[in-house]
Design a protein around this motif. Structure first.
Motif, PDB file in Angstrom:
ATOM      1  N   ALA A  88       8.905  89.963  57.780  1.00  0.00           N
ATOM      2  CA  ALA A  88       9.097  90.688  59.040  1.00  0.00           C
ATOM      3  C   ALA A  88       8.358  90.022  60.191  1.00  0.00           C
ATOM      4  O   ALA A  88       8.910  89.865  61.298  1.00  0.00           O
ATOM      5  N   LEU A 131      14.600  97.091  56.676  1.00  0.00           N
ATOM      6  CA  LEU A 131      14.019  96.184  57.661  1.00  0.00           C
ATOM      7  C   LEU A 131      15.085  95.456  58.473  1.00  0.00           C
ATOM      8  O   LEU A 131      14.751  94.770  59.443  1.00  0.00           O
ATOM      9  N   PHE A 146      19.092  88.686  58.481  1.00  0.00           N
ATOM     10  CA  PHE A 146      18.603  89.724  59.390  1.00  0.00           C
ATOM     11  C   PHE A 146      19.595  89.934  60.528  1.00  0.00           C
ATOM     12  O   PHE A 146      20.126  88.983  61.100  1.00  0.00           O
ATOM     13  N   LEU A 154      12.755  96.856  62.146  1.00  0.00           N
ATOM     14  CA  LEU A 154      11.899  95.817  61.577  1.00  0.00           C
ATOM     15  C   LEU A 154      10.463  95.991  62.049  1.00  0.00           C
ATOM     16  O   LEU A 154       9.520  95.872  61.265  1.00  0.00           O
ATOM     17  N   ALA A 158       7.401  96.824  59.657  1.00  0.00           N
ATOM     18  CA  ALA A 158       6.274  95.893  59.589  1.00  0.00           C
ATOM     19  C   ALA A 158       4.967  96.610  59.875  1.00  0.00           C
ATOM     20  O   ALA A 158       3.943  96.362  59.213  1.00  0.00           O
TER      21      ALA A 158
END
Length: 274
Positions: A88, A131, A146, A154, A158
């Motif tokens: 992340a 995420l 991603f 995200l 994180a």
């Protein structure tokens, strides 16, 4: 008279019914208190997310603990979380670099921590799409890619992972200090027992030596006063008499010549005239 079946008056029935406005107000106050607490928690953690993300943060927290941390060994769970956090943070720190926006599940680290142990870390695998990573096939190779539309998710994920990792690292450090203190205390106790043992042996040796010297001195003293010792002393005395002459108490005259080892005794009484 039984009055239980008597119909209630309209005023009594109205009093028995809940006040929906009061209930709604109470619920609103509780929700407001929860939102204010969530906002305070976010500010304390340095988060830039508004209160609307509170439920999403709570969801990540539940996936991390008890989802990942509780059922797994701490070292394995921490390593898995740190791997997720690294994935992340690479995207957050380098949002325009494509190389950080995808990873292969066949990567040795990813495979060992997040893919293979499905029975223990399935929550870690579930965190990946939360995420913003989604599986794709490119050139017949599997990837997790991603999607930038999930940047907010995200960042929330994180932050929650970092919160858990920091907390667990503090626990781990405290546990390591506790184990080190216990080990040092045990070693000190063992050293103390050993030193006491050596001191006891040394003291016993000194006592034994003093007793030996005392016994030897007592034996020597006893031997010096025994008849055998006296005879030995008498035999050791020189038997040669000094030359010269003299008289005994009985009036006998003794003459000892130089060549006469035993000496000669001249018997006689003094003259009557003397």
């Amino acid at each position: 008279m039984d009055t239980s079946s008597r119909p209630q008056s309209p005023s009594s029935a109205a009093a028995a019914r809940p006040d929906h406005d009061a209930v709604a107000a109470a619920i609103e106050r509780r929700l407001q208190a929860e939102r204010e607490k969530a906002a305070a928690d976010a500010a304390a953690q340095g988060l830039s997310f508004d209160v609307r993300n509170h439920e999403k943060r709570q969801e990540f927290r539940r996936m991390i603990d008890p989802g990942i941390l509780r059922p797994n060994p701490r070292s394995l769970a921490l390593e898995a979380l740190q791997t997720l956090l690294k994935l992340a943070e690479n995207i957050i720190d380098h949002p325009d670099e494509v190389k950080y926006q995808r990873f292969k599940p066949t990567n040795p680290t990813i495979k060992r921590l997040l893919v293979e142990p499905r029975g223990t870390l399935e929550y870690a695998v579930a965190v990946i799409p939360k995420l913003g990573f989604h599986p794709q096939i490119e050139d017949f190779q599997p990837y997790y890619v991603f999607n930038k539309r999930h940047m907010n998710d995200l960042k929330i994920g994180a932050a929650m992972i970092k919160e858990a990792v920091d907390r667990e690292l503090v626990k781990e450090e405290r546990e390591q200090r506790r184990r080190a203190d216990e080990k040092a205390a045990h070693e000190a106790a063992v050293a103390k027992v050993k030193q006491a043992f050596y001191d006891d042996r040394k003291g016993r040796a000194l006592i034994d030596e003093r007793e030996r010297v005392t016994r030897a001195a007592a034996a020597a003293k006893g031997a010096a006063g025994s008849p055998a010792q006296q005879d030995a002393i008498a035999d050791y005395r020189p038997k040669r008499r000094m030359p010269g002459s003299g008289h005994t108490l009985s009036g006998e005259t003794i003459d000892v010549d130089d060549d006469d080892e035993e000496g000669s005794v001249t018997a006689g009484r003094p003259d009557d005239d003397e």
